[in-house]
Design a protein around this motif. Structure first.
Motif, short mmCIF file in Angstrom:
data_model
loop_
_atom_site.label_atom_id
_atom_site.label_comp_id
_atom_site.label_asym_id
_atom_site.label_seq_id
_atom_site.Cartn_x
_atom_site.Cartn_y
_atom_site.Cartn_z
N GLY A 1 0.81 -1.21 0.00
CA GLY A 1 0.00 0.00 0.00
C GLY A 1 0.85 1.26 0.00
N LEU A 2 1.92 1.27 0.79
CA LEU A 2 2.80 2.43 0.82
C LEU A 2 3.52 2.61 -0.52
CD1 LEU A 2 4.34 2.06 4.39
CD2 LEU A 2 2.73 3.81 3.62
N THR A 3 3.89 1.51 -1.16
CA THR A 3 4.53 1.59 -2.49
C THR A 3 3.57 2.20 -3.50
OG1 THR A 3 5.88 -0.35 -1.99
CG2 THR A 3 5.67 0.29 -4.30
N LEU A 4 2.30 1.75 -3.47
CA LEU A 4 1.30 2.29 -4.39
C LEU A 4 1.05 3.76 -4.11
CD1 LEU A 4 -0.65 1.48 -6.67
CD2 LEU A 4 -2.36 0.98 -4.91
N TRP A 5 1.07 4.14 -2.84
CA TRP A 5 0.88 5.54 -2.48
C TRP A 5 2.07 6.40 -2.92
CZ3 TRP A 5 3.77 8.16 1.43
CH2 TRP A 5 3.33 9.45 1.68
N SER A 6 3.28 5.85 -2.84
CA SER A 6 4.49 6.61 -3.17
C SER A 6 4.67 6.79 -4.67
CB SER A 6 5.73 5.93 -2.58
OG SER A 6 5.65 5.85 -1.18
N PHE A 7 4.37 5.73 -5.46
CA PHE A 7 4.68 5.76 -6.89
C PHE A 7 3.45 5.70 -7.78
CE2 PHE A 7 8.30 3.67 -4.75
CZ PHE A 7 9.30 4.56 -5.07
N ARG A 8 2.25 5.59 -7.18
CA ARG A 8 1.01 5.47 -7.93
C ARG A 8 0.98 4.24 -8.83
NH1 ARG A 8 0.67 8.75 -4.60
NH2 ARG A 8 -0.25 10.83 -4.70
N SER A 9 1.85 3.29 -8.55
CA SER A 9 1.91 2.06 -9.35
C SER A 9 2.76 1.04 -8.61
CB SER A 9 2.51 2.34 -10.73
OG SER A 9 2.69 1.14 -11.45
N LEU A 10 2.51 -0.25 -8.93
CA LEU A 10 3.36 -1.31 -8.41
C LEU A 10 4.31 -1.83 -9.48
CD1 LEU A 10 0.80 -3.37 -6.28
CD2 LEU A 10 2.47 -1.69 -5.49
N LEU A 11 4.26 -1.21 -10.67
CA LEU A 11 5.12 -1.61 -11.78
C LEU A 11 6.15 -0.52 -12.05
CD1 LEU A 11 2.37 -3.02 -14.19
CD2 LEU A 11 3.74 -4.28 -12.53
N GLY A 12 7.29 -0.92 -12.56
CA GLY A 12 8.35 0.04 -12.86
C GLY A 12 9.58 -0.23 -12.02
N LYS A 13 10.61 0.54 -12.31
CA LYS A 13 11.91 0.31 -11.66
C LYS A 13 11.85 0.61 -10.16
CE LYS A 13 15.25 3.19 -12.50
NZ LYS A 13 16.31 3.92 -13.22
N GLU A 14 11.44 1.83 -9.79
CA GLU A 14 11.44 2.20 -8.37
C GLU A 14 10.46 1.37 -7.55
OE1 GLU A 14 11.56 4.39 -10.78
OE2 GLU A 14 13.28 5.71 -10.40
N PRO A 15 9.19 1.19 -8.00
CA PRO A 15 8.29 0.34 -7.20
C PRO A 15 8.79 -1.09 -7.08
CG PRO A 15 7.05 1.64 -8.79
CD PRO A 15 8.49 1.83 -9.13
N GLY A 16 9.34 -1.64 -8.18
CA GLY A 16 9.83 -3.01 -8.13
C GLY A 16 10.98 -3.19 -7.16
N VAL A 17 11.94 -2.26 -7.17
CA VAL A 17 13.07 -2.36 -6.25
C VAL A 17 12.61 -2.15 -4.81
CG1 VAL A 17 15.29 -1.33 -5.61
CG2 VAL A 17 14.74 -1.70 -8.02
N THR A 18 11.68 -1.23 -4.61
CA THR A 18 11.15 -1.01 -3.26
C THR A 18 10.55 -2.28 -2.69
OG1 THR A 18 10.68 1.31 -3.78
CG2 THR A 18 9.53 0.36 -1.90
N LEU A 19 9.71 -2.96 -3.48
CA LEU A 19 9.10 -4.20 -3.00
C LEU A 19 10.15 -5.30 -2.82
CD1 LEU A 19 5.80 -4.28 -5.10
CD2 LEU A 19 6.05 -3.87 -2.65
N ALA A 20 11.16 -5.33 -3.68
CA ALA A 20 12.22 -6.34 -3.53
C ALA A 20 12.98 -6.16 -2.22
CB ALA A 20 13.18 -6.27 -4.72
N VAL A 21 13.24 -4.91 -1.86
CA VAL A 21 13.94 -4.63 -0.59
C VAL A 21 13.08 -5.09 0.59
CG1 VAL A 21 14.77 -2.78 0.91
CG2 VAL A 21 15.34 -2.76 -1.51
#
Length: 672
Positions: free
Chosen positions: A71-91
């Protein structure tokens, strides 16, 4: 906390958590703050559980934390796809997986997630510092992997790290060979930077915009000349040219002139030079005036505009390396005044009335009533030189009190400015005198001495100058900065901001030491850029030619790659066959031990540990076999105790074989 007396599971877990923290650390600069805080909290929680031998949390706790992170990733990037959201979730997943370390397979998942996370760093930066940090991460992950395969007991981290390092070094030749010979379809690290690349240039200019760039001392490009370098005052690297002015912002021209009609007239020999250009966010190449030829660039189409700026087919988002040819002596532009110059005399209505009035008074002066453009330009330059103007980084903001009179405030008020202030004021005055003029931006000058053969152009060398049109000659460069601060142009001495605390301390002790440290680092970094990040197909083919291939092709590279891999595989197989006894330090000793025991009539099965063999000796020989049983018990302690994986000494093996022969003689004597 006594590290040596920790249980092995706790020690290995803490080491793995430290490696994960080190691997994640460089990501914190471009990931959301909550991601770093959540990751740190999870890792500290897991360390607390390991130290206290507490139970791991249930599955629903992990699901709740993962849902929160998504939820925080979606709030931060407005998406769960892409470089920054993907790396965030991986971490986050990497951290959460440490709360599931219940079995060896869970540890393996963490290891491979760690290796994947190492790769993600190069999506953001391919700098030498990041590469060194990730090498340390790989070493740590390999050490943790070795620990997971070590037998029970408490093998030291030093032993595991040595084995991991030796394994990595054995694989290094294959890695280097694949890097050198693997076919390339483009630059190796051609990863888009999503507009994060920095540049000292912009597609527009406002008063004060170039001043901000003087605070950035990072490298913009490196130049290597074929032969002597040109004089500093001739090293103008041309970028965007601005002809339109709305009173606040300068922007490029809307008028297009056929290139053939505006071809430069060359007056000096060609100067060949090599460029290593750092990423830009603009579709252009800032090159020497006037560059007439640029070598092909992978993935880019280049062309020279009618204003002499070199454009590219797409923004430069990766490091480029190419060669070019320039002529520092030239003239260009139309020789007769025509419609194409009308845009370069236009001024917005109502802006800077005092400056325009000053220009009219200059034009009405009998000395300049019939003067040509060059004479008028010299008069304006003379006023800048003697009018009390100051060249400074601390000019402040103009146009706050009177948005319509920013240049008025500069010309008649504070008289403090950076290069764009002087260039803009000069162009406005020349236009007010009905002389076509425009602003040119780019870089001027380089570091005084080359580093590793390359002259460095920094972002702080970003510069703005002017051009005015003179009948019968065309466009003429005029740099008002040279009138107020000639050392900036003639000696490339740009204004520098105050150094930071550490740099200031070093400079206070030894000013030369700081410069030497920076030069050494930039030389190493340049080698990294040249031989690793910029390694391309051209360099690959050049290497093939040095190896004896007259006209190398992809087929030659593929055959050489396959042949080299096959040769390395054969050498590795032969080495493993020769050194197979060293794969397990107990193998040869165990074989000799069991042979000796079988001669005594004992079964000595392969699956039996030393303590079971000692029990057989005591049962068979009683007190006479006590010495041999004690040696076997010593072997048990070495094998599974704190000193595991240490090869038994030759003295121990000699004593064991002597005792076995003694018992064999005793057994034969008893049989008689």
């Amino acid at each position: 906390m006594n590290w040596k007396h920790l249980p092995r599971d706790a020690r290995d877990t803490l080491f793995l958590l430290a490696v994960i923290a080190w691997t994640v650390l460089p990501h914190l600069s471009h990931l959301p703050l909550w991601c770093g805080l959540l990751t740190a909290a999870v890792l500290l929680w897991r360390a607390h559980l390991a130290l206290n031998n507490a139970a791991l949390p249930g599955r629903w706790v992990l699901v709740a934390v993962l849902t929160l992170a998504a939820g925080l990733t979606l709030w931060s990037f407005r998406s769960l796809l892409g470089k920054e959201p993907g790396v965030t979730l991986a971490v986050v997943l990497m951290a959460l997986k440490t709360l599931e370390l219940r079995a060896r397979r869970d540890a393996f998942v963490v290891f491979f997630l760690g290796f994947f996370l190492v790769l993600t760093h190069f999506l953001f930066s391919q700098s030498l510092l990041v590469a060194v940090a990730m090498l340390a991460s790989v070493w740590g992950l390999l050490t943790a992997l070795v620990l997971a395969h070590m037998p029970v007991g408490q093998p030291s981290l030093r032993q595991a790290s040595r084995l991991a390092l030796r394994t990595a070094l054995l694989g290094a030749p294959i890695m280097v060979m694949l890097f050198v010979l693997f076919p390339r379809m483009g630059p190796l690290w051609g990863v888009p930077q999503d507009g994060r690349a920095k540049t000292g240039l912009s597609s527009t200019m406002q008063m004060g915009s170039v001043t901000e760039l003087a605070l950035d001392d990072t490298v913009s490009m490196r130049i290597k000349f074929d032969g002597p370098a040109p004089l500093p005052e001739t090293m103008y690297f041309r970028g965007p040219v601005f002809s339109r002015f709305d009173g606040k912002t300068w922007s490029p021209s809307w008028v297009s002139i056929p290139q053939a009609a505006n071809a430069p007239r060359l007056g000096s020999p060609a100067l060949r030079y090599e460029v290593t250009l750092e990423p830009l966010r603009l579709p252009l190449l800032p090159l020497l005036e006037v560059t007439t030829e640029v070598s092909p660039i992978d993935g880019q189409q280049t062309f020279r505009r009618d204003d002499l700026m070199w454009s590219t087919s797409r923004p430069v988002l990766e490091r480029l390396r190419f060669t070019a040819s320039a002529h520092t002596g030239f003239t260009y532009g139309p020789l007769q005044r025509g419609h194409s110059l009308r845009e370069n005399v236009a001024l917005p209505t109502g802006f800077n009335p005092r400056t325009l009035a000053w220009a009219r008074r200059l034009g009405d002066d009998p000395r300049y009533a019939s003067a040509d453009a060059q004479t008028l330009a010299q008069a304006v330059m003379s006023h800048i030189r003697t009018g009390g103007f100051t060249y400074t980084l601390d000019a402040g903001v103009y146009g706050v009190a009177d948005p319509m009179g920013a240049i008025d405030e500069f010309w008649f008020g504070r008289k403090e400015g950076f290069c764009e202030h002087f260039a803009a004021a000069f162009v406005v005055i020349m236009r007010a005198l009905d002389v076509p003029a425009r602003v040119v931006t780019g870089y001027q000058g380089t570091d005084a001495l080359p580093v590793d053969g390359y002259y460095i152009v920094r972002q702080s060398y970003a510069h703005a100058w002017a051009e005015y049109w003179q009948e019968g000659k065309g466009w003429v460069r005029a740099d008002p900065t040279a009138a107020v601060a000639p050392e900036r142009i003639v000696r490339s001495r740009n204004l520098s901001p105050a150094p930071g605390f550490v740099a200031g301390a070093i400079a206070g002790v030894s000013p030369a030491l700081l410069a030497q440290m920076r030069e050494a680092w930039e030389a190493v970094n340049n080698r990294w850029n040249q031989w690793v990040l910029s390694y391309s197909r051209g360099q690959q083919f050049d290497l093939m030619k040095k190896l004896g291939f007259d006209s190398p092709s992809w087929q030659d590279i593929a055959l050489l790659l396959i042949g080299t891999l096959s040769g390395l595989a054969l050498v590795g197989a032969l080495w493993a066959w020769w050194d197979r006894h060293r794969q397990d330090p107990w193998q040869r000793q165990a074989q000799q031990l069991r042979q000796a025991l079988r001669k005594l009539g004992l079964a000595a099965l392969a699956h039996e540990p030393p303590r079971a063999l000692a029990a057989q000796v005591r049962q068979r020989f009683g007190t006479q076999g006590q010495a041999l049983a004690a040696l076997l018990q010593t072997l048990e302690q070495q094998r599974y105790g704190h000193s595991s994986l240490q090869r038994p000494s030759a003295v121990w093996l000699r004593d064991l074989l002597r005792e076995a022969r003694h018992l064999r003689r005793v057994a034969k004597a008893s049989a008689r």
